[in-house]
Each structure stands twice: as C-alpha cells, then as structure tokens.
Enzyme design. Structure first.
Site, mmCIF file in Angstrom:
data_model
loop_
_atom_site.group_PDB
_atom_site.id
_atom_site.type_symbol
_atom_site.label_atom_id
_atom_site.label_comp_id
_atom_site.label_asym_id
_atom_site.label_seq_id
_atom_site.Cartn_x
_atom_site.Cartn_y
_atom_site.Cartn_z
ATOM 1 N N HIS A 1 -8.231 1.443 -4.064
ATOM 2 C CA HIS A 1 -9.183 1.325 -2.950
ATOM 3 C C HIS A 1 -9.802 2.698 -2.709
ATOM 4 C CE1 HIS A 1 -9.494 0.553 1.719
ATOM 5 N NE2 HIS A 1 -10.683 0.685 1.151
ATOM 6 N N MET B 1 -8.681 8.791 -0.666
ATOM 7 C CA MET B 1 -9.509 9.236 0.468
ATOM 8 C C MET B 1 -9.990 10.656 0.223
ATOM 9 S SD MET B 1 -7.002 8.017 3.505
ATOM 10 C CE MET B 1 -6.364 6.339 3.598
ATOM 11 N N ASP C 1 -6.849 -5.629 4.549
ATOM 12 C CA ASP C 1 -6.152 -4.339 4.496
ATOM 13 C C ASP C 1 -6.156 -3.709 5.874
ATOM 14 O OD1 ASP C 1 -5.114 -1.897 3.788
ATOM 15 O OD2 ASP C 1 -6.791 -1.299 2.480
ATOM 16 N N SER D 1 0.845 -1.203 0.000
ATOM 17 C CA SER D 1 0.000 0.000 0.000
ATOM 18 C C SER D 1 0.873 1.243 0.000
ATOM 19 C CB SER D 1 -0.912 0.004 1.234
ATOM 20 O OG SER D 1 -1.599 1.227 1.284
ATOM 21 N N HIS E 1 -1.183 -1.284 -4.306
ATOM 22 C CA HIS E 1 -2.445 -0.843 -3.695
ATOM 23 C C HIS E 1 -2.392 0.675 -3.500
ATOM 24 C CE1 HIS E 1 -6.001 -1.559 -1.042
ATOM 25 N NE2 HIS E 1 -5.522 -0.550 -0.331
ATOM 26 N N MET F 1 -11.706 -4.812 5.702
ATOM 27 C CA MET F 1 -10.867 -3.839 6.414
ATOM 28 C C MET F 1 -10.559 -4.400 7.802
ATOM 29 S SD MET F 1 -10.071 -1.347 4.468
ATOM 30 C CE MET F 1 -9.116 -0.532 5.759
ATOM 31 N N MET G 1 -11.940 5.200 -0.805
ATOM 32 C CA MET G 1 -12.606 5.542 0.454
ATOM 33 C C MET G 1 -13.251 6.903 0.243
ATOM 34 S SD MET G 1 -9.606 4.096 2.856
ATOM 35 C CE MET G 1 -8.553 3.962 1.413
ATOM 36 N N ASP H 1 -4.583 4.024 -2.185
ATOM 37 C CA ASP H 1 -5.715 4.454 -1.363
ATOM 38 C C ASP H 1 -6.152 5.857 -1.740
ATOM 39 O OD1 ASP H 1 -6.029 2.254 0.642
ATOM 40 O OD2 ASP H 1 -3.907 2.715 0.963
HETATM 41 C C1 DX5 Z 1 -6.066 2.384 5.397
HETATM 42 C C2 DX5 Z 1 -5.646 1.967 4.022
HETATM 43 C C3 DX5 Z 1 -4.580 0.962 3.983
HETATM 44 C C4 DX5 Z 1 -3.290 1.386 4.653
HETATM 45 C C5 DX5 Z 1 -2.752 0.143 5.303
HETATM 46 O O1 DX5 Z 1 -7.289 3.027 5.356
HETATM 47 O O2 DX5 Z 1 -6.760 1.438 3.306
HETATM 48 O O3 DX5 Z 1 -4.332 0.477 2.671
HETATM 49 O O4 DX5 Z 1 -2.328 1.925 3.800
HETATM 50 O O5 DX5 Z 1 -1.630 0.470 6.033
HETATM 51 P P1 DX5 Z 1 -0.922 -0.572 7.036
HETATM 52 O O6 DX5 Z 1 -0.588 -1.781 6.242
HETATM 53 O O7 DX5 Z 1 0.263 0.177 7.510
HETATM 54 O O8 DX5 Z 1 -1.918 -0.863 8.131
HETATM 55 ZN ZN ZN Z 2 -6.380 0.396 1.373
#
Ligand code: DX5
Ligand code: ZN
Length: 216
Positions: A66, A37, A175, A8, A33, A137, A68, A35
C-alpha cells in the site's frame, strides 16, 4: 464469512520482524499488507526498499503493498523487484491514474487504487474496470491503531452499486480500524479483503486473531 485477511505489518515489532512474519506465515492470512509512507502524502515515514526486500525474503504470503507516497510512477519496477504482488496507489496521489494502473499491470503485479475517507467512490467510474483491487481507507492514512470511520459502510454500499453498474469485479479491501466487532458487518457490506494491523499484531496469538477475523 469468506473474506481474505491481510495483516498490516505496520503494527508488528520492528525489532523482531522476522519472528512476527513467521507467525503470519503459520496462520491462515492470505496476504501480508505492507505500508509505504513518504512523509509527504501522509505525515509519517515507514520503510523503504531494503526493508521491503527483507520482508519479502521472510514472508511466505504474497505482499500487498500500500503506497502512501506522491509520484509513485517512478518506483513501480523497484516495488516489483522488491517483491510486491499487489501494488496499490492512492487516487489522490496520481494525476495520470490510468497510465499508472496500466504500468503496474505491465510489470506483472495486480493493481489497486486506494481512496482517502473524504474521496467519493464515484471518482472511480472510469477506471474501476481496469483495477484489480479498490482499497477503501476507513481511517485517515498514516498511522495504525486509529478509530474506524462509521460512514464507511454507506461508502461501501455505493462502491458495490458502482461495481454492479459497470459490471466490474475488483477485490474490495478495507484498511483502518478493522477489528473483531466490525469484521462481519464489513464482509456483509461486500468487503473481500480485511486489512488489520493492531487487531492481529496486538493479539496474544496472531494466527487465532486471523481466524477470528475470518469468522472461524
Ligand atoms: C494506515 C495503514 C494501515 C494500518 C492499519 O495508514 O494504511 O494499514 O496499519 O492499522 P490498524 O488496523 O491498526 O488500524
Ligand atoms: Zn495500509
């Protein structure tokens, strides 16, 4: 152990993204991956289309995006154009999830659905046959580096049961808080894709961290 690994990028050095992505290119990672947001669905803002396009230019790994964000429907084509291979939306953010999933697939991407820690897997009973990936999650979304929620194992067992009952075969992705200590147990609970941010990008050698997560 034959899980796929998706580092990620949220835990990468954003001042040196191309360098960090190159290290992932040279590893046995299966996806990258990313993210997205929006500061509404989660209390954090990460990146938008210009950065995602730049990531796609540097990455040799397929992008596992991903979302969010609320109202993902209006951006699906733009995520495809920015390079997403897998596009995952949150169950909690989609009123018409079936339509959203169909739209993602019509655009030529694999479609995933993510569940927050408090959302039971049973809500997927009437959609699981239509998705390519279920993302569980294992922390509350929004930040990297959080602690893995232990209750997730029983949730994974119930997901596998639901998949058996419905004869469906989506990829099962986890994740949040994935590390060298819990990776094998997660795979034994049916996980096929491990997302790992701080565990990979916090390691001195990212390629070695990917191998270690794969149990190699
Ligand atoms: C959190 C993200 C994850 C995050 C995971 O909302 O969706 O992808 O980067 O980070 P780690 O692996 O450090 O928990
Ligand atoms: Zn994620």
């Amino acid at each position: 152990m034959k899980a796929k690994v998706a580092p990620s990028l949220l835990s990468a050095d954003f001042g040196n993204l191309a360098r960090d992505i190159e290290e992932i290119n040279n590893s046995e990672a299966d996806y990258l991956h990313v993210d997205i947001m929006d500061g509404v669905f989660v209390p954090n803002i990460s990146m938008g289309f210009p950065v995602l396009k730049a990531i796609n230019k540097s990455s040799k790994k397929p992008l596992d995006v991903h979302l969010m964000i609320v109202n993902p429907d209006q951006y699906i084509e733009r995520f495809r154009d920015a390079g997403a291979a897998i596009l995952t939306v949150h169950y909690e953010a989609c009123t018409h999830l079936h339509r959203t999933i169909a739209h993602i697939r019509d655009c030529g991407m694999k479609a995933g659905v993510a569940l927050n820690p408090h959302t039971p897997v049973e809500v997927l009973a009437d959609i699981i046959q239509d998705v390519d990936l279920v993302l569980i999650m294992t922390v509350n979304p929004g930040y990297g580096g959080q602690k893995f929620i232990e209750h997730s194992y029983s949730k994974l067992s119930r997901l596998i049961k639901l998949m058996d009952e419905t004869n469906s075969h989506p990829m099962v992705e986890v994740d949040g808080g994935v590390n060298f200590d819990n990776a094998e147990k997660l795979v034994n609970h049916g996980v096929s894709v491990l997302v790992a941010g701080s565990t990979v990008f916090g390691a001195p050698n990212k390629a070695e961290a990917v191998l270690k997560l794969k149990g190699k």
